[in-house]
Design a protein around this motif. Sequence first.
Motif, PDB file in Angstrom:
ATOM      1  N   CYS A 116       5.381 -22.515  -7.512  1.00 43.83           N
ATOM      2  CA  CYS A 116       5.912 -22.474  -6.143  1.00 43.83           C
ATOM      3  C   CYS A 116       6.265 -23.893  -5.713  1.00 43.83           C
ATOM      4  O   CYS A 116       5.407 -24.786  -5.708  1.00 43.83           O
ATOM      5  N   SER A 117       7.514 -24.100  -5.389  1.00 38.04           N
ATOM      6  CA  SER A 117       8.026 -25.422  -5.030  1.00 38.04           C
ATOM      7  C   SER A 117       8.377 -25.458  -3.544  1.00 38.04           C
ATOM      8  O   SER A 117       8.879 -24.470  -2.998  1.00 38.04           O
ATOM      9  N   PRO A 118       8.129 -26.593  -2.855  1.00 36.59           N
ATOM     10  CA  PRO A 118       8.477 -26.691  -1.430  1.00 36.59           C
ATOM     11  C   PRO A 118       9.966 -26.457  -1.190  1.00 36.59           C
ATOM     12  O   PRO A 118      10.810 -26.854  -1.997  1.00 36.59           O
ATOM     13  N   ASP A 119      10.281 -25.790  -0.081  1.00 37.05           N
ATOM     14  CA  ASP A 119      11.672 -25.558   0.301  1.00 37.05           C
ATOM     15  C   ASP A 119      12.306 -26.851   0.822  1.00 37.05           C
ATOM     16  O   ASP A 119      11.645 -27.670   1.474  1.00 37.05           O
ATOM     17  N   CYS A 120      13.584 -27.036   0.564  1.00 33.07           N
ATOM     18  CA  CYS A 120      14.366 -28.073   1.242  1.00 33.07           C
ATOM     19  C   CYS A 120      14.811 -27.517   2.600  1.00 33.07           C
ATOM     20  O   CYS A 120      15.069 -26.319   2.734  1.00 33.07           O
TER      21      CYS A 120
END
Length: 212
Positions: A116-120
């Motif tokens: 899970c990667s942070p949203d831009c």
Amino acid sequence: MNALANENCWEDAYGRGVGKPIHTCRPGQEQNGGLCYPLCKDGYYGVGPVCWQNCPSGFTDTGVDCLKPPSYGRGAGYTSHEECYKDNKKTDCEKWGDLWYPKCKDSFHNVDCCVCSPDCVNGQIDIGVSCQKLTYGRGVGEPLGCSIDEEEQAALCYTPCKQGYNGDGPVCWQYCPQGMHTCGALCTVNADGCTDEVKDVVSNVVGSNKHP
């Protein structure tokens, strides 16, 4: 000296200081690199002729990009939705390939199956570990000037002269009375009285008796 008869009169004068170099920008501008540029819109900051987007809270500004906060893993996956749902305290799950995974928390998105990667945000472009900032141009810039309570002459800033006086560098000269003619620092009854001879005399007198 007949040219300086009693009907003519000297202009009054006073000093207003030596002046200081141009030093500021007009309202609505900011100084950057010795030039004045329009202020950037909210959410942006200026570097010369370009406005760069600010990074969101928790992101690290690296110049052209915003480095994301750490990503996190969401496990090896489950063979059923029920098992995933139960083990993750009733967090909703989604299928990726043949396995089920807990959905990423708010402001994160999945990268392939397991991360899970942070949203831009704010329209920034996701380039993996960073978000690419948006930018826009704000022109080539203007030279520095004087503040609104000063006047500029020959790239120097002076205090404006008081009413009835005109600035010439560091000296404020009084205007001639109505109906009289300005002849350098002298007021003559008419234009004919301002001859080359009179101009030379006035120039010599002013040159040797400058006002402070």
